[in-house]
Design a protein around this motif. Sequence first.
Motif, mmCIF file in Angstrom:
data_model
loop_
_atom_site.group_PDB
_atom_site.id
_atom_site.type_symbol
_atom_site.label_atom_id
_atom_site.label_comp_id
_atom_site.label_asym_id
_atom_site.label_seq_id
_atom_site.Cartn_x
_atom_site.Cartn_y
_atom_site.Cartn_z
ATOM 1 N N LEU A 124 0.826 -1.199 0.000
ATOM 2 C CA LEU A 124 0.000 0.000 0.000
ATOM 3 C C LEU A 124 0.864 1.254 0.000
ATOM 4 O O LEU A 124 0.613 2.207 -0.753
ATOM 5 C CB LEU A 124 -0.937 -0.002 1.209
ATOM 6 C CG LEU A 124 -1.895 -1.185 1.358
ATOM 7 C CD1 LEU A 124 -2.833 -0.954 2.539
ATOM 8 C CD2 LEU A 124 -2.701 -1.426 0.088
ATOM 9 N N SER A 125 1.869 1.270 0.866
ATOM 10 C CA SER A 125 2.691 2.479 0.973
ATOM 11 C C SER A 125 3.516 2.695 -0.288
ATOM 12 O O SER A 125 3.715 3.840 -0.720
ATOM 13 C CB SER A 125 3.595 2.402 2.209
ATOM 14 O OG SER A 125 4.491 1.311 2.125
ATOM 15 N N ASN B 134 -2.637 6.006 4.320
ATOM 16 C CA ASN B 134 -2.121 6.182 2.957
ATOM 17 C C ASN B 134 -3.096 7.057 2.174
ATOM 18 O O ASN B 134 -3.737 6.596 1.215
ATOM 19 C CB ASN B 134 -1.959 4.825 2.274
ATOM 20 C CG ASN B 134 -0.965 3.922 2.963
ATOM 21 O OD1 ASN B 134 0.232 4.030 2.752
ATOM 22 N ND2 ASN B 134 -1.460 3.011 3.796
ATOM 23 N N PRO B 135 -3.216 8.336 2.544
ATOM 24 C CA PRO B 135 -4.272 9.162 1.951
ATOM 25 C C PRO B 135 -4.088 9.456 0.469
ATOM 26 O O PRO B 135 -5.038 9.876 -0.193
ATOM 27 C CB PRO B 135 -4.202 10.451 2.782
ATOM 28 C CG PRO B 135 -2.799 10.483 3.310
ATOM 29 C CD PRO B 135 -2.429 9.052 3.561
ATOM 30 N N SER B 136 -2.891 9.239 -0.053
ATOM 31 C CA SER B 136 -2.686 9.459 -1.488
ATOM 32 C C SER B 136 -2.834 8.175 -2.302
ATOM 33 O O SER B 136 -2.695 8.209 -3.532
ATOM 34 C CB SER B 136 -1.293 10.057 -1.740
ATOM 35 O OG SER B 136 -0.269 9.168 -1.318
ATOM 36 N N LEU C 238 -15.031 8.001 -1.613
ATOM 37 C CA LEU C 238 -15.151 8.935 -2.730
ATOM 38 C C LEU C 238 -13.851 9.681 -2.984
ATOM 39 O O LEU C 238 -13.599 10.129 -4.105
ATOM 40 C CB LEU C 238 -16.294 9.915 -2.468
ATOM 41 C CG LEU C 238 -17.686 9.288 -2.426
ATOM 42 C CD1 LEU C 238 -18.729 10.321 -2.004
ATOM 43 C CD2 LEU C 238 -18.051 8.676 -3.775
ATOM 44 N N ASP C 239 -13.008 9.812 -1.964
ATOM 45 C CA ASP C 239 -11.710 10.460 -2.132
ATOM 46 C C ASP C 239 -10.694 9.562 -2.822
ATOM 47 O O ASP C 239 -9.827 10.055 -3.554
ATOM 48 C CB ASP C 239 -11.127 10.861 -0.768
ATOM 49 C CG ASP C 239 -11.804 12.067 -0.137
ATOM 50 O OD1 ASP C 239 -12.527 12.789 -0.841
ATOM 51 O OD2 ASP C 239 -11.594 12.270 1.088
ATOM 52 N N GLN C 240 -10.763 8.250 -2.589
ATOM 53 C CA GLN C 240 -9.643 7.391 -2.966
ATOM 54 C C GLN C 240 -10.004 6.222 -3.876
ATOM 55 O O GLN C 240 -9.110 5.441 -4.243
ATOM 56 C CB GLN C 240 -8.958 6.845 -1.698
ATOM 57 C CG GLN C 240 -8.278 7.947 -0.888
ATOM 58 C CD GLN C 240 -7.486 7.429 0.289
ATOM 59 O OE1 GLN C 240 -7.813 7.699 1.435
ATOM 60 N NE2 GLN C 240 -6.428 6.666 0.015
ATOM 61 N N VAL C 241 -11.256 6.072 -4.262
ATOM 62 C CA VAL C 241 -11.677 4.921 -5.060
ATOM 63 C C VAL C 241 -12.311 5.390 -6.363
ATOM 64 O O VAL C 241 -13.165 6.286 -6.368
ATOM 65 C CB VAL C 241 -12.667 4.040 -4.275
ATOM 66 C CG1 VAL C 241 -13.135 2.865 -5.137
ATOM 67 C CG2 VAL C 241 -12.028 3.533 -2.978
#
Length: 335
Positions: free
Chosen positions: A158-159, A222-224, A264-267
């Motif tokens: 993930l990172s 992992n917000p990005s 909605l932010d990341q998918v």
Amino acid sequence: MRIVALEEHVLLPELADRIPASEVAASGWVPAGWAPTGDGEELSALDRALSDTQGERIDSMNETGITLQVLSVVGPGAEMLAGEEGVRFAREYNDRLAQAVERHPDRFAAFAHLPMKEPEAAADELERCVKQLGFRGASINGTTDGLFLDDPRFAPILSRAATLGCPLYIHPGPAPRAVRDAYFQGLPDFTSFILSNAGFGWHAETGLHILRLVLSGALDRNPSLKLIIGHMGEMLPMMLKRVDAMFGTGAALGLDRDVSQTILDQVWITTSGFFDTSAFLAALTAFGADRILFSVDYPYSPNDEATAFLNNLPVSPADRARIAHGNADALLGLS
């Protein structure tokens, strides 16, 4: 109109045949009673379509107006192999995908195939594929050893994907044996098999996979990180409001954002295999046109049906172009 298709599958028999047939059968990738020597015309035609990266595949793309396919390996694959064997297997698959892209760079891109049992090596292979081979991310088939990606074991993958800025496409894979036995047995063998995968089980589990990544805090950490799921959002579009109503605010869960907002932010979601207007409208109202990308799920779904669906969507020309190629071009860095 330029059309980019994101979930388009490859399975090379000379590699897949290295995995013992008994392990393939036990894994749930094939129905009970399956044997690798099956000689049915439908099965052999599917095998030919999966292994073809030149002739009929490109002919079909030309006939249906598809500009570019992003190739990914469908299982069984490296996720079933441990240690150096799995690492070598994934690396060879990726090198073969890179050759297909090199032969037809205007028609193909690729997602990396990863040795998921070895997360550090998988992260390194992802970086190799992105930096050296020009791949656009990775495709991951369901759980590994019965574990979802929120398990700390997979943190390196993930990172690394977040650092590289490339998406992970979370594709369905067979449920663990205990789940298959509890949820899907007691029906005729083939009916049980279909119910456990493309008939329902795969989609429910992939939606659950995304929810676990949110609720565990893995996406906050992992917000990005960018995730893609197929099949018109794997049931999540109709569930977002319900999930928020049941779980409450993100703050109450110890998370940075509400569950639906994190998704909605990341998918991003694709249309793969779901050519139904009612399902599309649910996806559109939940995610918006900027988060939907065109896919076929070739060769399991036909290109002509998928492009006809795209061309008749009840959206503006600008939104149709976003779904057809604009969103994919931006997300994957395609030209």
